[in-house]
Design a protein around this motif. Sequence first.
Motif, PDB file in Angstrom:
ATOM      1  N   THR B 197       0.805  -1.222   0.000  1.00 32.05           N
ATOM      2  CA  THR B 197       0.000   0.000   0.000  1.00 32.05           C
ATOM      3  C   THR B 197       0.837   1.271   0.000  1.00 32.05           C
ATOM      4  O   THR B 197       0.388   2.295  -0.493  1.00 32.05           O
ATOM      5  CB  THR B 197      -0.923   0.025   1.231  1.00 32.05           C
ATOM      6  N   ARG B 198       2.043   1.193   0.613  1.00 34.14           N
ATOM      7  CA  ARG B 198       2.960   2.354   0.678  1.00 34.14           C
ATOM      8  C   ARG B 198       2.294   3.614   1.221  1.00 34.14           C
ATOM      9  O   ARG B 198       2.443   4.700   0.673  1.00 34.14           O
ATOM     10  CB  ARG B 198       3.568   2.636  -0.695  1.00 34.14           C
ATOM     11  N   LYS B 199       1.528   3.398   2.281  1.00 31.82           N
ATOM     12  CA  LYS B 199       0.892   4.543   2.923  1.00 31.82           C
ATOM     13  C   LYS B 199       1.904   5.277   3.787  1.00 31.82           C
ATOM     14  O   LYS B 199       2.916   4.711   4.188  1.00 31.82           O
ATOM     15  CB  LYS B 199      -0.222   4.055   3.848  1.00 31.82           C
ATOM     16  N   THR B 200       1.590   6.523   4.111  1.00 30.83           N
ATOM     17  CA  THR B 200       2.358   7.235   5.122  1.00 30.83           C
ATOM     18  C   THR B 200       2.053   6.596   6.475  1.00 30.83           C
ATOM     19  O   THR B 200       0.888   6.414   6.817  1.00 30.83           O
ATOM     20  CB  THR B 200       1.948   8.720   5.165  1.00 30.83           C
ATOM     21  N   VAL B 201       3.093   6.221   7.224  1.00 26.50           N
ATOM     22  CA  VAL B 201       2.876   5.609   8.529  1.00 26.50           C
ATOM     23  C   VAL B 201       3.628   6.396   9.590  1.00 26.50           C
ATOM     24  O   VAL B 201       4.804   6.713   9.419  1.00 26.50           O
ATOM     25  CB  VAL B 201       3.365   4.140   8.555  1.00 26.50           C
ATOM     26  N   VAL B 202       2.921   6.718  10.668  1.00 24.89           N
ATOM     27  CA  VAL B 202       3.581   7.274  11.845  1.00 24.89           C
ATOM     28  C   VAL B 202       3.444   6.228  12.934  1.00 24.89           C
ATOM     29  O   VAL B 202       2.337   5.879  13.333  1.00 24.89           O
ATOM     30  CB  VAL B 202       2.945   8.609  12.293  1.00 24.89           C
ATOM     31  N   PHE B 203       4.556   5.703  13.370  1.00 28.22           N
ATOM     32  CA  PHE B 203       4.591   4.550  14.266  1.00 28.22           C
ATOM     33  C   PHE B 203       5.330   4.939  15.542  1.00 28.22           C
ATOM     34  O   PHE B 203       6.447   5.445  15.502  1.00 28.22           O
ATOM     35  CB  PHE B 203       5.323   3.403  13.553  1.00 28.22           C
ATOM     36  N   ILE B 204       4.674   4.728  16.679  1.00 30.03           N
ATOM     37  CA  ILE B 204       5.270   5.059  17.974  1.00 30.03           C
ATOM     38  C   ILE B 204       5.820   3.784  18.593  1.00 30.03           C
ATOM     39  O   ILE B 204       5.142   2.763  18.592  1.00 30.03           O
ATOM     40  CB  ILE B 204       4.188   5.627  18.916  1.00 30.03           C
ATOM     41  N   THR B 205       7.012   3.838  19.112  1.00 33.03           N
ATOM     42  CA  THR B 205       7.558   2.664  19.787  1.00 33.03           C
ATOM     43  C   THR B 205       8.602   3.077  20.805  1.00 33.03           C
ATOM     44  O   THR B 205       9.132   4.192  20.754  1.00 33.03           O
ATOM     45  CB  THR B 205       8.174   1.678  18.773  1.00 33.03           C
ATOM     46  N   HIS B 206       8.868   2.176  21.767  1.00 41.09           N
ATOM     47  CA  HIS B 206      10.007   2.407  22.649  1.00 41.09           C
ATOM     48  C   HIS B 206      11.077   1.343  22.389  1.00 41.09           C
ATOM     49  O   HIS B 206      12.038   1.231  23.132  1.00 41.09           O
ATOM     50  CB  HIS B 206       9.580   2.421  24.116  1.00 41.09           C
ATOM     51  N   SER B 207      10.869   0.541  21.334  1.00 36.67           N
ATOM     52  CA  SER B 207      11.808  -0.527  21.021  1.00 36.67           C
ATOM     53  C   SER B 207      12.704  -0.107  19.853  1.00 36.67           C
ATOM     54  O   SER B 207      12.216   0.182  18.755  1.00 36.67           O
ATOM     55  CB  SER B 207      11.029  -1.796  20.676  1.00 36.67           C
ATOM     56  N   ILE B 208      14.013  -0.080  20.096  1.00 42.36           N
ATOM     57  CA  ILE B 208      14.963   0.312  19.045  1.00 42.36           C
ATOM     58  C   ILE B 208      14.894  -0.699  17.898  1.00 42.36           C
ATOM     59  O   ILE B 208      14.889  -0.327  16.727  1.00 42.36           O
ATOM     60  CB  ILE B 208      16.393   0.405  19.618  1.00 42.36           C
ATOM     61  N   ASP B 209      14.828  -1.974  18.246  1.00 42.07           N
ATOM     62  CA  ASP B 209      14.724  -3.029  17.238  1.00 42.07           C
ATOM     63  C   ASP B 209      13.555  -2.781  16.302  1.00 42.07           C
ATOM     64  O   ASP B 209      13.692  -2.835  15.080  1.00 42.07           O
ATOM     65  CB  ASP B 209      14.486  -4.390  17.916  1.00 42.07           C
ATOM     66  N   GLU B 210      12.419  -2.525  16.912  1.00 48.03           N
ATOM     67  CA  GLU B 210      11.204  -2.363  16.125  1.00 48.03           C
ATOM     68  C   GLU B 210      11.329  -1.181  15.169  1.00 48.03           C
ATOM     69  O   GLU B 210      10.960  -1.264  13.997  1.00 48.03           O
ATOM     70  CB  GLU B 210      10.010  -2.171  17.059  1.00 48.03           C
ATOM     71  N   ALA B 211      11.870  -0.083  15.685  1.00 51.50           N
ATOM     72  CA  ALA B 211      12.017   1.120  14.866  1.00 51.50           C
ATOM     73  C   ALA B 211      12.923   0.840  13.669  1.00 51.50           C
ATOM     74  O   ALA B 211      12.607   1.194  12.528  1.00 51.50           O
ATOM     75  CB  ALA B 211      12.587   2.258  15.713  1.00 51.50           C
ATOM     76  N   LEU B 212      14.059   0.171  13.891  1.00 51.56           N
ATOM     77  CA  LEU B 212      15.016  -0.078  12.813  1.00 51.56           C
ATOM     78  C   LEU B 212      14.469  -1.070  11.785  1.00 51.56           C
ATOM     79  O   LEU B 212      14.731  -0.962  10.590  1.00 51.56           O
ATOM     80  CB  LEU B 212      16.335  -0.601  13.382  1.00 51.56           C
ATOM     81  N   VAL B 213      13.700  -2.030  12.260  1.00 55.40           N
ATOM     82  CA  VAL B 213      13.151  -3.046  11.371  1.00 55.40           C
ATOM     83  C   VAL B 213      12.111  -2.439  10.428  1.00 55.40           C
ATOM     84  O   VAL B 213      12.060  -2.762   9.244  1.00 55.40           O
ATOM     85  CB  VAL B 213      12.523  -4.175  12.218  1.00 55.40           C
ATOM     86  N   LEU B 214      11.315  -1.520  10.957  1.00 57.95           N
ATOM     87  CA  LEU B 214      10.145  -1.065  10.199  1.00 57.95           C
ATOM     88  C   LEU B 214      10.391   0.209   9.388  1.00 57.95           C
ATOM     89  O   LEU B 214       9.920   0.335   8.256  1.00 57.95           O
ATOM     90  CB  LEU B 214       8.973  -0.812  11.155  1.00 57.95           C
ATOM     91  N   ALA B 215      11.147   1.156   9.971  1.00 54.81           N
ATOM     92  CA  ALA B 215      11.037   2.540   9.488  1.00 54.81           C
ATOM     93  C   ALA B 215      11.992   2.894   8.348  1.00 54.81           C
ATOM     94  O   ALA B 215      12.996   2.227   8.121  1.00 54.81           O
ATOM     95  CB  ALA B 215      11.288   3.495  10.653  1.00 54.81           C
ATOM     96  N   ASP B 216      11.610   3.963   7.628  1.00 52.76           N
ATOM     97  CA  ASP B 216      12.538   4.651   6.737  1.00 52.76           C
ATOM     98  C   ASP B 216      13.334   5.680   7.525  1.00 52.76           C
ATOM     99  O   ASP B 216      14.420   6.079   7.147  1.00 52.76           O
ATOM    100  CB  ASP B 216      11.758   5.426   5.654  1.00 52.76           C
ATOM    101  N   ARG B 217      12.721   6.126   8.616  1.00 55.80           N
ATOM    102  CA  ARG B 217      13.246   7.260   9.345  1.00 55.80           C
ATOM    103  C   ARG B 217      12.894   7.069  10.814  1.00 55.80           C
ATOM    104  O   ARG B 217      11.744   6.754  11.125  1.00 55.80           O
ATOM    105  CB  ARG B 217      12.504   8.484   8.817  1.00 55.80           C
ATOM    106  N   VAL B 218      13.875   7.222  11.675  1.00 56.74           N
ATOM    107  CA  VAL B 218      13.608   7.111  13.107  1.00 56.74           C
ATOM    108  C   VAL B 218      13.833   8.474  13.749  1.00 56.74           C
ATOM    109  O   VAL B 218      14.905   9.053  13.622  1.00 56.74           O
ATOM    110  CB  VAL B 218      14.528   6.072  13.781  1.00 56.74           C
ATOM    111  N   ILE B 219      12.782   8.994  14.388  1.00 51.21           N
ATOM    112  CA  ILE B 219      12.917  10.260  15.110  1.00 51.21           C
ATOM    113  C   ILE B 219      13.102   9.903  16.577  1.00 51.21           C
ATOM    114  O   ILE B 219      12.200   9.333  17.192  1.00 51.21           O
ATOM    115  CB  ILE B 219      11.652  11.137  14.963  1.00 51.21           C
ATOM    116  N   VAL B 220      14.257  10.218  17.120  1.00 47.50           N
ATOM    117  CA  VAL B 220      14.522   9.909  18.524  1.00 47.50           C
ATOM    118  C   VAL B 220      14.062  11.088  19.372  1.00 47.50           C
ATOM    119  O   VAL B 220      14.385  12.237  19.075  1.00 47.50           O
ATOM    120  CB  VAL B 220      16.022   9.628  18.752  1.00 47.50           C
TER     121      VAL B 220
END
Lengths: 279, 274
Positions: B197-220
Amino acid sequence: MVEPTNELRILPKASHEPGWRRVVQSHAVMAVASPLLALILWEIAGRLGWIDQRFFPTPSSIIRELLDLISSGELVVHLGWTLQRVTVGFFLGAVPAILLGLVMGLSPTLTAIFRPIIAAIYPIPKIALFPLIMLMFGLGETSKWVIVGIAVFFQVFFSTLAGVANIDRIYLDVARNFGASRWQAYRMIAMPAALPFIFTGCQLGIGMALIVVVVAEQFGTKTGLGYLIWRSWQVFEVRDMFVGLMMVAILGYGIQLAMGALEGWLICWKPHAKTKSLL
Amino acid sequence: MSDRAFKGSAKAASADAKIAIRQLSKSYDLGHDQVKALETFDLSIHDGEFVCFLGPSGCGKTTLLRMLAGLETPSQGEIVVRRQTQDRPLTSMIFQETSIFPWMRVRDNVAFGLRIRGVPRLEQQTAVQHFLDLCGLGQFADAYPHQLSGGMKQRVSVARAFANDPEILLMDEPFAALDEQTKITLQQELLRLWNETRKTVVFITHSIDEALVLADRVIVMSGRPGRPIADIAVTFPRPRLVHELKAEPEFGRQWHQIWSLLGSQPQALPEKVK
């Protein structure tokens, strides 16, 4: 003989007891046997003159009276009228109670406006309003529907309000995020979420309705189980009175059973909803 | 890798962004006190980007997401979201805790957004069936939520959001409460769904693993009051395989980099302002 050993053996429960003993000890049998036993004791005590038959006629004579009233058709007429008054009054009270409860539950403004008024009327014993209701609506059926409706209203209203107040906030957040209109939020979220509470309110409401209708049938009517009970007091026909009391009990119990079944069917999404019962 | 430190400059909110956050801040009233949840910041998110907000608990990341979902309003500043069309919903949120309706069957839960919008019934059924199958829920279409495990419930929540076909998906730690295996399975499925679908996704997490696995961009994010302290590009090629990714040396390097950034932050403490 069992020799003492160092082994602990965990075995199936032994059933050495004779069959008749297990039957007597089963809860189903106890539940039927205990009231039967009470009736037999009552019968014996009455026949031996241990209790005053003027107040406590023997069960056998009450049953004879019951069969007479059934065969003459009188009892069915009384039962029908009471059922009609409870049913009409119930809907008259429950429908506005549910609607108002849902709307107020989701609107702090309406709660601020109406809650003090409703809370002030609530503690008044509803039957104390009956003279006023009769002044307003006359001695006929309307006043009976209205007083039953009022009694039902408060039970159902406060239960609905509690039900809406207990809705998990997150469900309303989902509705808002997905763009649900107010009406959609009522129909798809608030109503089903509060339904278990509403049902409890309805069951309490039916109980109130029976109390109120029996008193209300004292006035301006010659029909209904309440009339049967009051008349038997006036003519000192105690057996009729017991028949009336018994029928009110059976009616109440029957309605509760029917509502329990309806609840189990409507709230099938809730695990073990069926096990909840007032009796 | 193009990692750039986040300066919070006004430039960051460019005009062609899908989501432009400008001089945004949020405080809560707690009786006489005010607690600042989000410090003033600027940020833009582009169309089709998968962005993870990563931060310690209490850093205001959920608050930010709830503002994007229209559930809360900013105290100051603005969020400008550029709509593509009026025909589709703008956002759908997937919540952290169980948020599917217990009184609806799985099928009706997934159809919820479409029913709200009055999509024709036949169209609803097609879309619902599609996402039920994609999320591995086909067999459970007529089940009630209480019959499902925690992982299956979150799948329903994901399917409900995707079936609604929003322009932006908002996810608030949707897999945080799940066991590790279920979590990885669902992350993998989310990646697959997103690839389609390539939708815009804003994903909240406290897991570094999860952020790196999923995102194009990680905002710390910093601790409370939250603000972005780093904007890290994650350039692993797609489609990604979660278990393969974790074996990459670059994954470890970025994990460590983010850990150091988070570690440099003081623990979140409520800050009082007048």
